[in-house]
Design a protein around this motif. Sequence first.
Motif, PDB file in Angstrom:
ATOM      1  N   LYS A  48       0.822  -1.218   0.000  1.00 15.96           N
ATOM      2  CA  LYS A  48       0.000   0.000   0.000  1.00 15.96           C
ATOM      3  C   LYS A  48       0.855   1.268   0.000  1.00 15.96           C
ATOM      4  N   THR A  49       2.136   1.107  -0.296  1.00 17.77           N
ATOM      5  CA  THR A  49       3.067   2.242  -0.260  1.00 17.77           C
ATOM      6  C   THR A  49       2.584   3.374  -1.163  1.00 17.77           C
ATOM      7  N   ASN A  50       2.676   4.586  -0.634  1.00 15.77           N
ATOM      8  CA  ASN A  50       2.396   5.778  -1.426  1.00 15.77           C
ATOM      9  C   ASN A  50       3.667   6.127  -2.204  1.00 15.77           C
ATOM     10  N   ILE A  51       3.665   5.893  -3.493  1.00 21.02           N
ATOM     11  CA  ILE A  51       4.873   6.058  -4.314  1.00 21.02           C
ATOM     12  C   ILE A  51       5.387   7.494  -4.273  1.00 21.02           C
ATOM     13  N   CYS A  52       4.492   8.459  -4.222  1.00 20.22           N
ATOM     14  CA  CYS A  52       4.908   9.860  -4.175  1.00 20.22           C
ATOM     15  C   CYS A  52       5.719  10.144  -2.908  1.00 20.22           C
ATOM     16  N   ASP A  53       5.229   9.658  -1.764  1.00 19.85           N
ATOM     17  CA  ASP A  53       5.974   9.836  -0.509  1.00 19.85           C
ATOM     18  C   ASP A  53       7.321   9.137  -0.555  1.00 19.85           C
ATOM     19  N   LEU A  54       7.340   7.910  -1.074  1.00 19.04           N
ATOM     20  CA  LEU A  54       8.576   7.146  -1.115  1.00 19.04           C
ATOM     21  C   LEU A  54       9.616   7.816  -2.009  1.00 19.04           C
ATOM     22  N   VAL A  55       9.217   8.226  -3.203  1.00 20.13           N
ATOM     23  CA  VAL A  55      10.160   8.870  -4.129  1.00 20.13           C
ATOM     24  C   VAL A  55      10.671  10.182  -3.544  1.00 20.13           C
ATOM     25  N   THR A  56       9.765  10.964  -2.965  1.00 18.23           N
ATOM     26  CA  THR A  56      10.178  12.229  -2.351  1.00 18.23           C
ATOM     27  C   THR A  56      11.186  11.998  -1.236  1.00 18.23           C
ATOM     28  N   SER A  57      10.920  11.011  -0.384  1.00 17.31           N
ATOM     29  CA  SER A  57      11.819  10.720   0.743  1.00 17.31           C
ATOM     30  C   SER A  57      13.205  10.312   0.247  1.00 17.31           C
ATOM     31  N   ILE A  58      13.235   9.441  -0.758  1.00 16.06           N
ATOM     32  CA  ILE A  58      14.519   8.969  -1.279  1.00 16.06           C
ATOM     33  C   ILE A  58      15.317  10.128  -1.864  1.00 16.06           C
ATOM     34  N   ILE A  59      14.655  10.979  -2.633  1.00 20.51           N
ATOM     35  CA  ILE A  59      15.351  12.132  -3.224  1.00 20.51           C
ATOM     36  C   ILE A  59      15.909  13.035  -2.124  1.00 20.51           C
ATOM     37  N   ILE A  60      15.094  13.330  -1.119  1.00 15.70           N
ATOM     38  CA  ILE A  60      15.526  14.204  -0.020  1.00 15.70           C
ATOM     39  C   ILE A  60      16.729  13.593   0.694  1.00 15.70           C
ATOM     40  N   MET A  61      16.654  12.308   1.025  1.00 21.05           N
ATOM     41  CA  MET A  61      17.745  11.674   1.777  1.00 21.05           C
ATOM     42  C   MET A  61      19.034  11.620   0.974  1.00 21.05           C
ATOM     43  N   VAL A  62      18.943  11.280  -0.293  1.00 18.94           N
ATOM     44  CA  VAL A  62      20.152  11.182  -1.126  1.00 18.94           C
ATOM     45  C   VAL A  62      20.813  12.541  -1.279  1.00 18.94           C
ATOM     46  N   VAL A  63      20.024  13.555  -1.612  1.00 22.58           N
ATOM     47  CA  VAL A  63      20.596  14.890  -1.843  1.00 22.58           C
ATOM     48  C   VAL A  63      21.162  15.471  -0.548  1.00 22.58           C
ATOM     49  N   VAL A  64      20.399  15.383   0.543  1.00 28.50           N
ATOM     50  CA  VAL A  64      20.861  15.943   1.816  1.00 28.50           C
ATOM     51  C   VAL A  64      22.119  15.224   2.297  1.00 28.50           C
TER      52      VAL A  64
END
Length: 467
Positions: free
Chosen positions: A189-205
């Motif tokens: 039931k993963t929300n893909i938008c939340d998951l993609v956003t989180s991954i982008i934020i973590m990688v860049v930060v």
Amino acid sequence: MYRIKEWILSDIVSGVSTGLVAVLQGLAFALLVNVTPDYGLYAAFFPVIIYFFFGTSKHISVGPFPVLSLMVGTAVLRLYPDDPNDPDLNNKRVTVAASVTVLAGIFQVSPVGTSKRYATPHRYQLPVMTNAFFFLVFQDSLISGFTTAAAIHVLISQLKFIFGLTVPPFSGPLALFYTLESVFTNITKTNICDLVTSIIIMVVVFAVKEINDRYKSKIPVPIPIEVIMTVIATGVSYAFNFQARYKVDIVGKLQKGFQPPQAPSLSVFQDCVADGFSIGIVGFAVAFSVAKVYSIKHDYVINGNQELVAFGLSNIFCGCFRGFAASTSLSRSAVQESTGGKTQVAGLLSALIVMIVTLAIGFLLEPLQKSVLAALVVINLKGMLMQFNEIPNLFRKDKYDCLVWVVSFIAAVLLGLDLGLAAGVGFELLTVVFRAQFPKCSQLANVGATDIYRNRKDYQNVSHKHI
């Protein structure tokens, strides 16, 4: 005496930079307390004011800390679990969080006498008990193992926001594993938008933070990547209406201004004595450790007893104004120090930034996804998770300390933070008996060609001629 011409510009730059980070961390760490994000701004504001007048460290940034926030959140969930039919649930949870914070502050300033006899740089002091007992039990290894386990708990608790899942709260022994089971059960039931956003934020930060660390001697001011990514994420979420289009969970409406103070709940005091005591211990231990590092680096003295008073009063004041427990964040303190902060005037200016957001511009953050805040929480755990590197050194120097670290970590992971800390303390007391029965003997040797003798296990450049 404050040197205005020499220090004011550096403190202004540091205060603004730290304040922006404090706003984001306050919102993020409120998720760990299980209250609405706006109360995180209270925790980032009120303790700083009190510490400015009573603290002795010039560089630490006082405010919410993820481990303490999770410990407060554990007490909150135990007394008020999720109930969708209770419209006043958030206010009840705020009362619990605030009352536990006041209780922790009372333990920290408890007026039982202290002495200088047992003062060492590797122990911490709470006047609520005799110094001999506290210095004997609450060692670096216990605190380090416990906070590392707490970081694991924090990491797991943020998975539901990163994946955009609805996961029931768990508490008590094995709660961490029940949470993991629930996350993986609902992973489809993963929300893909939340998951993609989180991954982008973590990688860049993470990448930019590594650049800041590697080139800190060449970069005059660290890149405020957390602030930059949050602004971008908020703008994108608003522009494309992520909440309506992808059903993401957002920060939502933030209350404008500060609420009036409230008296703590005596019934919460009775139910949360152990929580308040452990929060007081861990909060001071972490803050004093960070303060000690900066005091050595910049060659000034901090007063342990005065620090206890400062944090105790900060927590009492913050709790009365509906905030939650304060210590110091490693990453936020690093920002305050690395951007040139000279005194706690920088901390006061950071509180001013938080106040401006609370009173005037907080509404701009309402479209921000909670998954972004969760990603920032996870990134800020790096320092605590890196404490795993201490195990080989502890094993080489003192096997008892190494065992205390491991047992404290395992107990906190399996039993939860409250019971885990109690188990770690119990095991630490047990090692005291073994240390007394089997005293440690050290083989000394010359360091280089000097007349200085040190333990051969701790130093490589020692001669073989020993005593």
